[in-house]
Design an enzyme around this catalytic site. Sequence first.
Site, mmCIF file in Angstrom:
data_model
loop_
_atom_site.group_PDB
_atom_site.id
_atom_site.type_symbol
_atom_site.label_atom_id
_atom_site.label_comp_id
_atom_site.label_asym_id
_atom_site.label_seq_id
_atom_site.Cartn_x
_atom_site.Cartn_y
_atom_site.Cartn_z
ATOM 1 N N ASP A 1 0.862 -1.181 0.000
ATOM 2 C CA ASP A 1 0.000 0.000 0.000
ATOM 3 C C ASP A 1 0.898 1.231 0.000
ATOM 4 O OD1 ASP A 1 -1.722 2.101 0.544
ATOM 5 O OD2 ASP A 1 -2.962 0.945 1.943
ATOM 6 N N HIS A 2 0.871 1.988 -1.091
ATOM 7 C CA HIS A 2 1.788 3.109 -1.229
ATOM 8 C C HIS A 2 1.432 4.295 -0.322
ATOM 9 C CE1 HIS A 2 5.305 4.654 -2.926
ATOM 10 N NE2 HIS A 2 5.064 4.504 -4.218
ATOM 11 N N ARG A 3 0.295 4.235 0.351
ATOM 12 C CA ARG A 3 -0.002 5.262 1.346
ATOM 13 C C ARG A 3 0.883 5.101 2.571
ATOM 14 N NH1 ARG A 3 -6.261 4.233 2.399
ATOM 15 N NH2 ARG A 3 -5.361 2.119 2.488
ATOM 16 N N VAL B 1 3.687 2.603 2.638
ATOM 17 C CA VAL B 1 5.005 2.062 2.311
ATOM 18 C C VAL B 1 5.536 2.770 1.071
ATOM 19 C CG1 VAL B 1 6.314 -0.018 1.784
ATOM 20 C CG2 VAL B 1 4.297 -0.162 3.260
#
Length: 508
Positions: free
Chosen positions: A479-481, A483
């Site tokens: 999850d780029h939010r 990581v």
Amino acid sequence: MTTREFRLPDPGEGLVEADIVTWHVKVGDQVAINDIVVEVETSKSLVELPIPFEGTVAALLVSEGDTVDVGTPIIRISDGAAEPAPGTPGDDMVPTLPAESGPEQIVPPDGGSAQVEPAPATAEAPTEGRVANLVGYGPRTTESKRRPRKSPDPGTEAAHEQVAARSFATDVPVSRRADHREPLRPQQTEPVGEPLPGPGHAEPASSLGAGAVLAKPPVRKLAKDLGVDLGTLAGSGPGGVITRDDVERAAVPDESEADQGRFVAYAPLAGDVPETRIPIKGVRKATAKAMVESAFTAPHVTEWVSVDVSATMELVERLKARRDFRDLKITPMLIIAKAVCLALQRTPGLNAAWDEATQEIVIKHSINLGIAAATPRGLMVPNIKGAQTYDLRSLAIAFADLVATARDGKLQPAEMSGGTFTITNVGVFGVDGGTPILNPGEAGILCVGQIARRPWVVGSGDDERIVPRWVSTLGVSFDHRMVDGEQGSTFLADVAGILTDPGLALVF
């Protein structure tokens, strides 16, 4: 006659409905408090429900395969006492009354009547106490007068099994998906007036009628889930009864496929029907909803790396030869799971959750490692709580128990919830890799591709050469939010490094 209805209780974990899978009783059966009467399937597990009172089954209000909401009446129980009309013979035979109405009257074996006074309240036997029960509010405070059950004659066990199987001798079509459950209704294959076999007399299978299938209801359900046609099997049980082992052997004819967990979930395409419709319910419904929410809520990023895992394969063989590991199933997945736990402790951002309400990243201090397992009920992701605290042998035991429980369909909701990171192994299907979707609420998931012999460059400089090595492809989605690329890449590199050289685990 007093009747009571048992309503579908709340199975917990916020679930609001369940599918009726198997009834363990039929109309006319006697049940006692806490007897298991039905098996239901929620979106997370199979659950056996006990009855909170005793009596005679008056009616089954829903059929196998039905989806019912929590609080819906599913079975009606009668206390078996009938009120005779005034002035008719037997007026002195008063039915059981509640404790507040006075003493209860029962009929002794000699046909007379006997008055039973309630026992005086004492410290040992309080009159207002409740009997411990699993569901509901317990029985009434009056004494329960039931005729004791007699132990069956061992000589009639085979006959009873045949009779039980015969009452369900109905072929189930297999041109449907396992999740498409239809009500499985008992059908009698013999004339109604035919006497049942007596003690010591086992009825031959041939007398049950041509084409009759001898199998108990749980075995029929298993066959339906695995897409096995019972009519094509020869039963190995007493009198030709088809057993669970017979069905599992037919579903997985090759032992290597059984080890990889491949189950026949869909029946072969048939030319006599234009299409097959599969109801979306149970695990499939929950999975579809969760994957859509995850895909359109968490911004996914996926990275891959190809790894020389030859050293890991050698470690697996050495562990198999050790005395303390000989009774366990040791696979590369065990080493991968341990490597993931070590890598997550260096990059805890992947062992986290997103709190939308407070707009916070919640770092989890315990690694609840989810293992995606292909089962006859669909994809299940149970998790090992506190996986970072396990040594290698303990992790192997927990890993094997969890996967076996999942494939047997006996997972409890608690084993399916609370996961923090997941491993999915597509390599068992001969696939090199994929882009896995995150489990809702988790920050990362690792996809493991097949381990195969491939040409690989080893050495350096003038010593470079191409040799066959064991190689696999790892892919991590996150999850780029929560990581960023550095954390995701560091985690993947750490896992790959341990698999390339397991000795690196000593420096973590």
